[in-house]
Write an enzyme that holds these catalytic residues in place. Structure first.
Site, PDB file in Angstrom:
ATOM      1  N   GLU A  25      -8.190 -13.865   8.925  1.00 38.41           N
ATOM      2  CA  GLU A  25      -6.825 -14.168   9.344  1.00 38.41           C
ATOM      3  C   GLU A  25      -6.687 -14.126  10.863  1.00 38.41           C
ATOM      4  OE1 GLU A  25      -3.260 -13.101   7.339  1.00 38.41           O
ATOM      5  OE2 GLU A  25      -4.353 -11.952   5.814  1.00 38.41           O
ATOM      6  N   CYS A  34       4.193 -14.815   5.501  1.00 33.92           N
ATOM      7  CA  CYS A  34       3.182 -13.984   4.840  1.00 33.92           C
ATOM      8  C   CYS A  34       3.534 -13.919   3.365  1.00 33.92           C
ATOM      9  CB  CYS A  34       3.153 -12.587   5.449  1.00 33.92           C
ATOM     10  SG  CYS A  34       2.040 -11.439   4.606  1.00 33.92           S
ATOM     11  N   GLY A  79      -3.045 -18.055   2.281  1.00 38.78           N
ATOM     12  CA  GLY A  79      -4.415 -18.548   2.210  1.00 38.78           C
ATOM     13  C   GLY A  79      -4.829 -18.898   0.795  1.00 38.78           C
ATOM     14  N   HIS A  90      -4.009 -23.365   8.009  1.00 38.63           N
ATOM     15  CA  HIS A  90      -5.188 -22.877   7.297  1.00 38.63           C
ATOM     16  C   HIS A  90      -6.310 -23.902   7.358  1.00 38.63           C
ATOM     17  CE1 HIS A  90      -3.243 -19.408   5.307  1.00 38.63           C
ATOM     18  NE2 HIS A  90      -2.168 -20.150   5.431  1.00 38.63           N
ATOM     19  N   CYS A 136      -4.733 -12.750   1.275  1.00 39.23           N
ATOM     20  CA  CYS A 136      -3.829 -13.575   2.084  1.00 39.23           C
ATOM     21  C   CYS A 136      -3.119 -14.516   1.125  1.00 39.23           C
ATOM     22  CB  CYS A 136      -4.598 -14.346   3.148  1.00 39.23           C
ATOM     23  SG  CYS A 136      -3.566 -15.486   4.121  1.00 39.23           S
TER      24      CYS A 136
END
Length: 290
Positions: free
Chosen positions: A224, A83, A236, A175, A233
């Site tokens: 997500e 993350c 992302g 992703h 994100c």
């Protein structure tokens, strides 16, 4: 309340991506915390009505190979490898709370060891630059279905009544980046979960809908896996910046504007590493009664 088990928590946010942070470093407030309890704890504490409310849970732990270790759980209790926004908040947590005096910190994650550069303001961490490591583009690395040694760029993926051109990028987690002219709620809430669970992504994926404003600015919203739409994100934003660069529609250094704020992303085209800079802030602290 004296009969209840309780756990001290800190809520933090990075560009609006909010997580509950628990200190599992062996301090008195975490002596009863077991790693096997973390998925269930994430489900309970993340609930925005019956818990504290967050996009998930991040535990900060000792590491034998880095300065600290991070485990990250989505709101549904599923564990994610990495993350980006959370890693920045971990850096602020350990510095501002006195667990380290280093301004360059290494962090062990499920996606490998990351290096975090802390930018101080008045003695506290204001922003953090994270070396997110190499962006993975081959299908086998993302992972995405198909020949593992090929790239998935603008591949046609069906979702209900629509077909989208999806570019797959791995940032330690998978992703699917989709470039559109306008980002709508229907894209996020209807098509996002469908593409997340598409057979093209065997481990599911975070789905980004992005609009290139110009070569240095991209607007993005994200669905997500395990959490739904979040205000930001970090991985992302990195995946989106990389996808835009390899498609030739953006430069190798861009600002990605999310609902919760802006992240600065730099793609090193020589090493393939991605560098993300953004804020990290404390929100609240207290006791959670289990």
């Amino acid at each position: 309340m004296s009969d209840c088990k309780r756990l001290y928590f800190t809520k933090m946010q990075g560009a609006g991506n909010d997580y509950i942070y628990v200190d599992a470093l062996g301090t008195p407030t975490s002596l009863h915390l077991k790693e096997t309890d973390l998925p269930d704890l994430s489900r309970k504490i993340s609930d925005r009505h019956f818990g504290v409310g967050s996009d998930g849970l991040i535990a900060i732990l000792p590491s034998s190979s880095a300065d600290f270790r991070m485990r990250m759980f989505n709101a549904d209790g599923s564990e994610a490898q990495m993350c980006g926004n959370g890693s920045r908040c971990v850096a602020k947590y350990v510095y501002d709370k006195g667990f380290t005096d280093k301004t360059v910190v290494t962090l062990e994650t499920g996606a490998g060891i990351k290096t975090l550069h802390l930018h101080l303001r008045d003695g506290h961490v204001g922003e953090v630059t994270v070396d997110m490591g190499r962006a993975f583009l081959k299908r086998g690395e993302v992972p995405a279905a198909g020949d593992p040694d090929t790239f998935m760029t603008d591949e046609r993926v069906e979702a209900d009544d629509a077909v989208f051109g999806v570019t797959a990028v791995g940032m330690g987690n998978p992703h699917g980046v989709i470039f559109v002219d306008d980002i709508t709620d229907r894209y996020i809430y209807h098509y996002g979960p469908l593409i997340e669970c598409s057979p093209v992504f065997p481990e599911k994926a975070n789905i980004e809908f992005a609009k290139v404003v110009d070569r240095r600015h991209i607007d993005m919203r994200v669905w997500e896996r395990g959490s739904g739409e979040t205000l930001a994100c970090g991985t992302g934003a990195c995946a989106t910046a990389v996808a835009a660069f390899i498609k030739g529609i953006a430069d190798d250094e861009v600002d990605v504007r999310l609902l919760g704020g802006t992240l600065h992303i730099r793609y090193d085209r020589v090493t393939g590493h991605v560098f993300m800079t953004g804020p990290a802030e404390f929100v609240a602290e207290g006791w959670f009664f289990i």
